[in-house]
Write a protein that holds these residues in place. Structure first.
Motif, PDB file in Angstrom:
ATOM      1  N   GLY A 168     -66.919 -52.417  39.304  1.00 28.99           N
ATOM      2  CA  GLY A 168     -65.493 -52.332  38.961  1.00 28.99           C
ATOM      3  C   GLY A 168     -65.218 -51.908  37.524  1.00 28.99           C
ATOM      4  O   GLY A 168     -64.245 -51.208  37.256  1.00 28.99           O
ATOM      5  N   GLY A 169     -66.062 -52.310  36.583  1.00 24.89           N
ATOM      6  CA  GLY A 169     -65.828 -51.958  35.172  1.00 24.89           C
ATOM      7  C   GLY A 169     -66.505 -50.654  34.792  1.00 24.89           C
ATOM      8  O   GLY A 169     -66.727 -50.397  33.610  1.00 24.89           O
ATOM      9  N   GLN A 276     -56.175 -54.155  43.918  1.00 27.51           N
ATOM     10  CA  GLN A 276     -56.105 -53.165  44.984  1.00 27.51           C
ATOM     11  C   GLN A 276     -55.938 -51.815  44.287  1.00 27.51           C
ATOM     12  O   GLN A 276     -54.812 -51.343  44.085  1.00 27.51           O
ATOM     13  N   VAL A 277     -57.059 -51.216  43.906  1.00 28.19           N
ATOM     14  CA  VAL A 277     -56.980 -50.002  43.083  1.00 28.19           C
ATOM     15  C   VAL A 277     -58.030 -48.980  43.504  1.00 28.19           C
ATOM     16  O   VAL A 277     -59.057 -49.336  44.077  1.00 28.19           O
ATOM     17  N   MET A 278     -57.746 -47.699  43.219  1.00 23.88           N
ATOM     18  CA  MET A 278     -58.778 -46.669  43.397  1.00 23.88           C
ATOM     19  C   MET A 278     -58.693 -45.661  42.251  1.00 23.88           C
ATOM     20  O   MET A 278     -57.637 -45.504  41.621  1.00 23.88           O
ATOM     21  N   ALA A 279     -59.815 -45.007  41.985  1.00 26.23           N
ATOM     22  CA  ALA A 279     -59.850 -44.011  40.914  1.00 26.23           C
ATOM     23  C   ALA A 279     -59.013 -42.805  41.332  1.00 26.23           C
ATOM     24  O   ALA A 279     -58.974 -42.450  42.523  1.00 26.23           O
ATOM     25  N   ASP A 280     -58.372 -42.159  40.341  1.00 28.52           N
ATOM     26  CA  ASP A 280     -57.541 -41.000  40.684  1.00 28.52           C
ATOM     27  C   ASP A 280     -58.378 -39.779  41.038  1.00 28.52           C
ATOM     28  O   ASP A 280     -57.871 -38.810  41.593  1.00 28.52           O
ATOM     29  N   THR A 281     -59.668 -39.804  40.733  1.00 30.91           N
ATOM     30  CA  THR A 281     -60.597 -38.804  41.285  1.00 30.91           C
ATOM     31  C   THR A 281     -61.959 -39.470  41.428  1.00 30.91           C
ATOM     32  O   THR A 281     -62.315 -40.337  40.632  1.00 30.91           O
ATOM     33  N   PHE A 282     -62.722 -39.078  42.472  1.00 33.31           N
ATOM     34  CA  PHE A 282     -64.055 -39.665  42.687  1.00 33.31           C
ATOM     35  C   PHE A 282     -65.160 -38.771  42.112  1.00 33.31           C
ATOM     36  O   PHE A 282     -66.335 -39.097  42.246  1.00 33.31           O
ATOM     37  N   ILE A 283     -64.782 -37.608  41.539  1.00 32.35           N
ATOM     38  CA  ILE A 283     -65.804 -36.681  41.018  1.00 32.35           C
ATOM     39  C   ILE A 283     -65.360 -36.121  39.665  1.00 32.35           C
ATOM     40  O   ILE A 283     -64.179 -36.182  39.321  1.00 32.35           O
ATOM     41  N   ASP A 284     -66.325 -35.549  38.924  1.00 31.14           N
ATOM     42  CA  ASP A 284     -65.987 -34.990  37.603  1.00 31.14           C
ATOM     43  C   ASP A 284     -65.590 -33.518  37.742  1.00 31.14           C
ATOM     44  O   ASP A 284     -65.738 -32.923  38.818  1.00 31.14           O
ATOM     45  N   ASP A 285     -65.154 -32.927  36.648  1.00 27.78           N
ATOM     46  CA  ASP A 285     -64.705 -31.525  36.674  1.00 27.78           C
ATOM     47  C   ASP A 285     -65.834 -30.558  37.028  1.00 27.78           C
ATOM     48  O   ASP A 285     -65.608 -29.515  37.627  1.00 27.78           O
ATOM     49  N   ASP A 286     -67.079 -30.908  36.642  1.00 30.63           N
ATOM     50  CA  ASP A 286     -68.205 -30.005  36.911  1.00 30.63           C
ATOM     51  C   ASP A 286     -68.824 -30.213  38.291  1.00 30.63           C
ATOM     52  O   ASP A 286     -69.774 -29.529  38.648  1.00 30.63           O
ATOM     53  N   GLU A 294     -67.498 -49.970  44.146  1.00 30.54           N
ATOM     54  CA  GLU A 294     -66.429 -50.534  43.308  1.00 30.54           C
ATOM     55  C   GLU A 294     -66.175 -49.715  42.050  1.00 30.54           C
ATOM     56  O   GLU A 294     -65.145 -49.909  41.400  1.00 30.54           O
ATOM     57  N   ALA A 295     -67.047 -48.811  41.694  1.00 31.90           N
ATOM     58  CA  ALA A 295     -66.734 -47.882  40.598  1.00 31.90           C
ATOM     59  C   ALA A 295     -65.565 -46.981  41.005  1.00 31.90           C
ATOM     60  O   ALA A 295     -64.817 -46.511  40.162  1.00 31.90           O
ATOM     61  N   ALA A 296     -65.415 -46.790  42.313  1.00 36.66           N
ATOM     62  CA  ALA A 296     -64.381 -45.880  42.825  1.00 36.66           C
ATOM     63  C   ALA A 296     -63.154 -46.614  43.353  1.00 36.66           C
ATOM     64  O   ALA A 296     -62.048 -46.081  43.325  1.00 36.66           O
ATOM     65  N   HIS A 297     -63.351 -47.840  43.872  1.00 39.79           N
ATOM     66  CA  HIS A 297     -62.223 -48.564  44.484  1.00 39.79           C
ATOM     67  C   HIS A 297     -62.498 -50.065  44.524  1.00 39.79           C
ATOM     68  O   HIS A 297     -63.623 -50.499  44.724  1.00 39.79           O
ATOM     69  N   PHE A 302     -59.984 -59.198  52.414  1.00 42.95           N
ATOM     70  CA  PHE A 302     -59.567 -59.469  53.802  1.00 42.95           C
ATOM     71  C   PHE A 302     -59.799 -58.213  54.651  1.00 42.95           C
ATOM     72  O   PHE A 302     -59.278 -57.149  54.355  1.00 42.95           O
ATOM     73  N   GLY A 303     -60.604 -58.371  55.696  1.00 46.86           N
ATOM     74  CA  GLY A 303     -61.028 -57.217  56.482  1.00 46.86           C
ATOM     75  C   GLY A 303     -62.420 -56.751  56.061  1.00 46.86           C
ATOM     76  O   GLY A 303     -63.015 -55.900  56.719  1.00 46.86           O
ATOM     77  N   ALA A 304     -62.935 -57.315  54.967  1.00 42.51           N
ATOM     78  CA  ALA A 304     -64.323 -57.068  54.535  1.00 42.51           C
ATOM     79  C   ALA A 304     -64.650 -55.582  54.410  1.00 42.51           C
ATOM     80  O   ALA A 304     -65.603 -55.084  54.997  1.00 42.51           O
ATOM     81  N   ARG A 305     -63.852 -54.872  53.625  1.00 42.19           N
ATOM     82  CA  ARG A 305     -64.052 -53.431  53.521  1.00 42.19           C
ATOM     83  C   ARG A 305     -64.750 -53.021  52.214  1.00 42.19           C
ATOM     84  O   ARG A 305     -65.089 -51.861  52.041  1.00 42.19           O
ATOM     85  N   GLY A 306     -64.950 -53.970  51.267  1.00 43.30           N
ATOM     86  CA  GLY A 306     -65.476 -53.627  49.943  1.00 43.30           C
ATOM     87  C   GLY A 306     -66.896 -53.090  49.984  1.00 43.30           C
ATOM     88  O   GLY A 306     -67.129 -51.888  49.786  1.00 43.30           O
ATOM     89  N   MET A 307     -67.854 -53.960  50.231  1.00 42.13           N
ATOM     90  CA  MET A 307     -69.248 -53.518  50.261  1.00 42.13           C
ATOM     91  C   MET A 307     -69.482 -52.565  51.428  1.00 42.13           C
ATOM     92  O   MET A 307     -70.225 -51.587  51.312  1.00 42.13           O
ATOM     93  N   ASN A 308     -68.828 -52.867  52.559  1.00 48.67           N
ATOM     94  CA  ASN A 308     -69.026 -52.001  53.734  1.00 48.67           C
ATOM     95  C   ASN A 308     -68.629 -50.561  53.422  1.00 48.67           C
ATOM     96  O   ASN A 308     -69.367 -49.622  53.725  1.00 48.67           O
ATOM     97  N   SER A 309     -67.460 -50.381  52.791  1.00 54.99           N
ATOM     98  CA  SER A 309     -67.055 -48.998  52.511  1.00 54.99           C
ATOM     99  C   SER A 309     -67.867 -48.417  51.361  1.00 54.99           C
ATOM    100  O   SER A 309     -68.113 -47.212  51.311  1.00 54.99           O
ATOM    101  N   GLY A 310     -68.350 -49.286  50.447  1.00 51.94           N
ATOM    102  CA  GLY A 310     -69.202 -48.796  49.358  1.00 51.94           C
ATOM    103  C   GLY A 310     -70.514 -48.234  49.899  1.00 51.94           C
ATOM    104  O   GLY A 310     -71.021 -47.228  49.397  1.00 51.94           O
TER     105      GLY A 310
END
Ligand SMILES: Cc1cc2nc3c(=O)[nH]c(=O)nc-3n(C[C@H](O)[C@H](O)[C@H](O)COP(=O)(O)OP(=O)(O)OC[C@H]3O[C@@H](n4cnc5c(N)ncnc54)[C@H](O)[C@@H]3O)c2cc1C
Length: 409
Positions: A168-169, A276-286, A294-297, A302-310
């Protein structure tokens, strides 16, 4: 600066479940990776977080490292009963004969994250992948040809791609200029793990209790996992989460909710406001740096989507990088990385929305939601669907993101 340049084409920041899954998913595609982890090898990861691992995640892990998914199945437990109470009265209960389904991989398993991570460490050792401990990623510089990373100890690392799985950080997120956008939950939640008592014949059931009298009218969720129970108490207006999560107060909660026999068995407790947050982009310009997990979202659990979606991010990042490494033109490299971002940003939006619906329902003090819950509770005796609605709603919708190639979340 010492030149600790690596020969691996891919660098991974972070040895959490997502970084380790990414390394395994790359290895399964014939690609070496170097994991850089800020903490030391003897760190303590005992504060349990994820317990609910979806079947699709188990299948992904089994696919990228045969035996890993089934090891987690053997280690975890599948509870057969779901039950809901409303202000002390049962409104729904259902027990399944075959709760996990019929295949080798059940619909889910319940196992502490620290155990999942132990199995991932074993899998990395089997695959011959080292973690570079005490290697905190500090500076990230990308170019159209690759990535240069500097760790806080001054060492330099180079790769064709970098997966930012540093939680997350995330420093990687900041270094590529991406920003978190979103909200925080209004209520705080107390989350505790309670050790099981040997030879105790407690029913293996997941119980949600609305306005539980034993918790002075707070919502309570109790979920079994191998060796213990996850207790989740939703704070109400006027609560001081710090005070309520003190050991003394938690012992009282445990005694009142689970019985006196459990009151000395608190393993770990923490209080959370969920982001409840997500990065405004998941990739760099290059198109050389991919954020995952969690670096991305960050999602409410509830619904257990954190590690599963990671873990789904990790697998898809590996798939995109494998295609990009084989590409013969720069444009195709960019395309593969952009497709990763398109898929996983869409998935994160979907998962955020689903976790947000669960959170909104749980926190919902507006008269309509309150009335809906009360009406369903009063009808539950005559209409099972009313009780089932109460049982289902705290976890959000069941659906999965519309664009998925390998995982489900
Ligand atoms: C109470 C609770 C319950 C949860 N329950 C569930 C659940 O049931 N199911 C579910 O799917 N999810 C659940 N989650 C979410 C789950 O715990 C997280 O999604 C998961 O840990 C994220 O993994 P990660 O690898 O992305 O990040 P992390 O686990 O945070 O790992 C990041 C790693 O990066 C390292 N790092 C940090 N900075 C740097 C740096 N600069 N350089 C190098 N390394 C760095 C860290 O030391 C760490 O090892 C829950 C979370 C909580 C809080």
């Amino acid at each position: 600066m010492s030149g600790d340049t690596t020969a691996s084409p891919v660098l991974i920041a972070g040895a959490g479940p997502v970084g380790m899954s990414a390394a395994l998913a790359l290895h399964a595609r014939g690609i070496d990776a170097t994991i850089l982890e800020a903490e030391s090898a003897d760190r303590d990861r005992s504060g349990s977080r994820a317990i609910y691992v979806h079947g699709s995640t188990l299948r992904t892990l089994e696919r990228v490292h045969p035996g890993l998914g089934t090891d987690l199945v053997d280690e975890g437990l599948v509870w057969p009963t779901r039950r809901t109470l409303f202000r002390g009265a049962e409104v729904f209960s259902r027990t399944y004969d075959s709760p996990g389904g019929s295949g080798d991989i059940p619909h889910f398993t319940s196992v502490p994250q620290v155990v999942t991570e132990d199995y991932m460490h074993d899998a990395l050792a089997e695959a011959g992948i080292d973690i570079h401990w005490d290697a905190e990623v500090d500076i990230v510089e990308s170019s159209p040809d690759g990535v240069r990373v500097e760790t806080a100890d001054g060492r330099e690392w180079r790769g064709e791609f970098l997966i930012g799985a540093d939680g997350g950080g995330s420093t990687v997120r900041k270094e590529i200029g991406a920003n978190f956008e979103g909200d925080q939950s209004e209520n705080a939640f107390l989350i505790a793990d309670i050790e099981e008592i040997e030879d105790e014949q407690r029913e293996l059931e997941r119980v949600f209790h609305y306005d539980a009298p034993a918790a002075d009218g707070r919502n309570v969720l109790l979920v079994p996992f191998t060796g213990g129970w996850r207790l989740d108490i939703q704070c109400i207006e006027g609560d001081d989460p710090e005070e309520l999560s003190s050991e003394e107060r938690m012992r009282e909660f445990i005694r009142d909710i689970m019985g006196e026999r459990y009151e000395d068995n608190l393993q770990w407790v923490s209080s959370y406001y969920f982001l409840q947050v997500m990065a405004d982009t998941f990739i760099d310009d290059d198109r050389r740096v991919l954020l995952a997990g969690e670096a991305a979202h960050l999602l409410a659990p509830f619904g257990a989507r954190g590690m599963n979606s990671g873990i789904a991010d990790a697998d898809e990042a590996a798939s995109a990088i494998a295609a990009a490494i084989d590409a013969k033109t720069d444009a195709v490299v960019r395309d593969e990385v952009e497709l990763y971002a398109a898929r996983r940003e869409k998935a994160a939006e979907f998962n955020l929305d689903a976790a947000g619906q669960a959170l909104e329902y749980l926190q919902g003090e507006d008269p309509v939601t309150v009335l809906q819950k009360e009406a369903a509770a009063s009808l539950a005796d005559q209409f099972e669907t009313a009780g089932e609605w109460l049982d289902d709603a705290p976890y959000g919708p069941h659906g999965t993101p519309p664009i998925v190639s390998t995982g489900n979340y």
